[in-house]
Design an enzyme around this catalytic site. Sequence first.
Site, short mmCIF file in Angstrom:
data_model
loop_
_atom_site.label_atom_id
_atom_site.label_comp_id
_atom_site.label_asym_id
_atom_site.label_seq_id
_atom_site.Cartn_x
_atom_site.Cartn_y
_atom_site.Cartn_z
CB ALA A 10 -0.94 -0.02 1.21
CB CYS A 42 -8.41 -4.76 3.60
SG CYS A 42 -7.16 -3.49 3.78
NE ARG A 69 0.46 2.71 -13.32
CZ ARG A 69 -0.21 2.82 -12.17
NH1 ARG A 69 0.07 3.81 -11.35
NH2 ARG A 69 -1.15 1.97 -11.85
CG ASP A 280 0.76 -1.39 8.54
OD1 ASP A 280 0.09 -0.35 8.41
OD2 ASP A 280 0.25 -2.53 8.50
C1 LIG Z 1 -6.23 -9.48 7.78
C2 LIG Z 1 -6.02 -7.99 7.64
C3 LIG Z 1 -7.11 -7.16 7.43
C4 LIG Z 1 -6.93 -5.78 7.32
N1 LIG Z 1 -8.02 -4.99 7.10
C5 LIG Z 1 -7.85 -3.65 6.93
C6 LIG Z 1 -8.97 -2.81 6.66
O1 LIG Z 1 -10.11 -3.27 6.56
N2 LIG Z 1 -8.73 -1.47 6.50
C7 LIG Z 1 -7.47 -0.93 6.58
O2 LIG Z 1 -7.31 0.29 6.40
N3 LIG Z 1 -6.40 -1.72 6.84
C8 LIG Z 1 -6.56 -3.05 7.02
N4 LIG Z 1 -5.46 -3.85 7.27
C9 LIG Z 1 -4.14 -3.22 7.41
C10 LIG Z 1 -3.49 -3.00 6.05
O3 LIG Z 1 -3.39 -4.21 5.34
C11 LIG Z 1 -2.10 -2.40 6.29
O4 LIG Z 1 -2.25 -1.19 7.01
C12 LIG Z 1 -1.38 -2.13 4.98
O5 LIG Z 1 -1.14 -3.31 4.29
C13 LIG Z 1 -0.05 -1.42 5.27
O6 LIG Z 1 0.62 -1.25 4.07
P1 LIG Z 1 2.21 -1.07 4.05
O7 LIG Z 1 2.56 -0.84 2.62
O8 LIG Z 1 2.61 -0.10 5.07
O9 LIG Z 1 2.79 -2.46 4.57
P2 LIG Z 1 2.62 -3.97 4.13
O10 LIG Z 1 1.31 -4.20 3.46
O11 LIG Z 1 2.94 -4.77 5.35
O12 LIG Z 1 3.74 -4.17 3.03
C14 LIG Z 1 5.10 -4.07 3.34
C15 LIG Z 1 5.88 -4.86 2.31
O13 LIG Z 1 7.27 -4.67 2.54
C16 LIG Z 1 7.95 -5.87 2.26
N5 LIG Z 1 9.21 -5.85 3.01
C17 LIG Z 1 9.38 -5.91 4.37
N6 LIG Z 1 10.68 -5.82 4.69
C18 LIG Z 1 11.35 -5.71 3.51
C19 LIG Z 1 12.73 -5.57 3.20
N7 LIG Z 1 13.67 -5.50 4.13
N8 LIG Z 1 13.07 -5.51 1.88
C20 LIG Z 1 12.13 -5.54 0.89
N9 LIG Z 1 10.80 -5.66 1.15
C21 LIG Z 1 10.43 -5.74 2.44
C22 LIG Z 1 7.01 -6.96 2.73
O14 LIG Z 1 7.27 -8.17 2.04
C23 LIG Z 1 5.63 -6.37 2.38
O15 LIG Z 1 5.17 -6.84 1.16
C24 LIG Z 1 -5.63 -5.23 7.40
C25 LIG Z 1 -4.52 -6.08 7.61
C26 LIG Z 1 -4.71 -7.44 7.72
C27 LIG Z 1 -3.52 -8.34 7.94
#
Ligand SMILES: Cc1cc2nc3c(=O)[nH]c(=O)nc-3n(C[C@H](O)[C@H](O)[C@H](O)COP(=O)(O)OP(=O)(O)OC[C@H]3O[C@@H](n4cnc5c(N)ncnc54)[C@H](O)[C@@H]3O)c2cc1C
Length: 359
Positions: A10, A42, A69, A280
């Site tokens: 995200a 989600c 892109r 996150d």
């Molecule tokens: C079951 C579930 C239901 C949810 N429902 C909701 C909802 O209804 N509404 C809502 O707003 N939010 C919801 N969330 C929360 C939402 O999914 C997260 O807030 C969101 O995914 C955060 O996005 P992000 O990009 O910060 O991190 P993430 O989605 O955790 O992605 C981080 C990425 O970084 C990669 N990564 C990590 N370390 C490294 C590294 N050292 N090198 C390279 N890559 C790396 C990982 O592989 C991962 O793919 C839910 C979460 C879960 C688990």
Amino acid sequence: MKIVIIGGEAAGMSAAAKAARTNPSADIIVYEASEIISFGACGLPYFVADEFQDPSYMAEFTPEQFAKRGIDVRTGHRVTKIDSVNKTLDVNSDEGTMTARYDRLMIATGAREIIPPIEGLRKEGVYSLRRMQDGIDLKAAIGNEACQHITVIGSGFIGLEVAEAMVHRGKKVRLIERASRLIPDAFDSEISKHFMTELRQAGVEVLTDEQVISVIGDQSVEGIITDKGEYQTDLVLVCTGVKPNTDFLLETGIEMLANGAIRIDQHGKTSLNDVWAAGDCASIPNAISGKDSYIPLATGANKLGRLVGEAMARSSASGQHQQISPFTGSLGTSCIRLLGLEAGRTGLSEREAVTAGLR
Ligand SMILES: Cc1cc2nc3c(=O)[nH]c(=O)nc-3n(C[C@H](O)[C@H](O)[C@H](O)COP(=O)(O)OP(=O)(O)OC[C@H]3O[C@@H](n4cnc5c(N)ncnc54)[C@H](O)[C@@H]3O)c2cc1C
């Protein structure tokens, strides 16, 4: 200008797309440790509930679509180290370890599930829900007729959504929460009572003020032991919160909150020169308390991601944030559907207001 983004979900992909739109001549590379990008976790509870069957619906875009892109997405590439002085990073992949250079860097590594101190969590039949594969594995496990009794540990958003999914799948469900009421971090006690009534009316066994100590069974789950008793179960789902993926940054001296979330300002900027963060793995400014808070939701990850993408693409060499409005803060808005009940919140809960010294 070389923009590097670590993490392709995200926050990271929102930033990449916005940076490409803002500065089409920027060289943008995303390193993602897994094989999937643009994944919306989600959807997982609804996939498990069988509201849809194709797990790929949860991944919005592919690396090939981003390549069109002008964004170079490298899956299967994990960043293991950052040198913010020389502006380099170490990246591990099947091809070995390489060192890459950056001008602007974004950390969007998200969070992973907290593993609570419960004995026996490695037994077959213990699951958590974070990645796409977790959902695929869990759905396969509950598809087995022999798997009838499910124990969910933790009553946050995910614990409640998964409990609902299991009810929809016709399972017998037990929900265990160590606090005295359900979803205490997000909702006030008056609302927790409605969740409790709704679940009990659907036949869910809800146990509060109770802590799981161990999972029992030879190789696979047969039951659990808590501080109050012993129960049989076929499957255990651990939904006890998340922790930022920031361990690999410890040597950089980057400022963090106590839980390991990277501290960012209203532009998504971290304490390191030319390094931003969002999602996150990072804090988020709270619009009401004015403090740095940790709200691991996709809504904030997407908003801050876009802002960081624009800031990185426009930021001048002197580090000025050109014409970019700061993020005014999160209201912590979220909502949940639990069986026949829908609940939403915005602002601070009573407990958060007390902690912030506002009440
Ligand atoms: C079951 C579930 C239901 C949810 N429902 C909701 C909802 O209804 N509404 C809502 O707003 N939010 C919801 N969330 C929360 C939402 O999914 C997260 O807030 C969101 O995914 C955060 O996005 P992000 O990009 O910060 O991190 P993430 O989605 O955790 O992605 C981080 C990425 O970084 C990669 N990564 C990590 N370390 C490294 C590294 N050292 N090198 C390279 N890559 C790396 C990982 O592989 C991962 O793919 C839910 C979460 C879960 C688990």
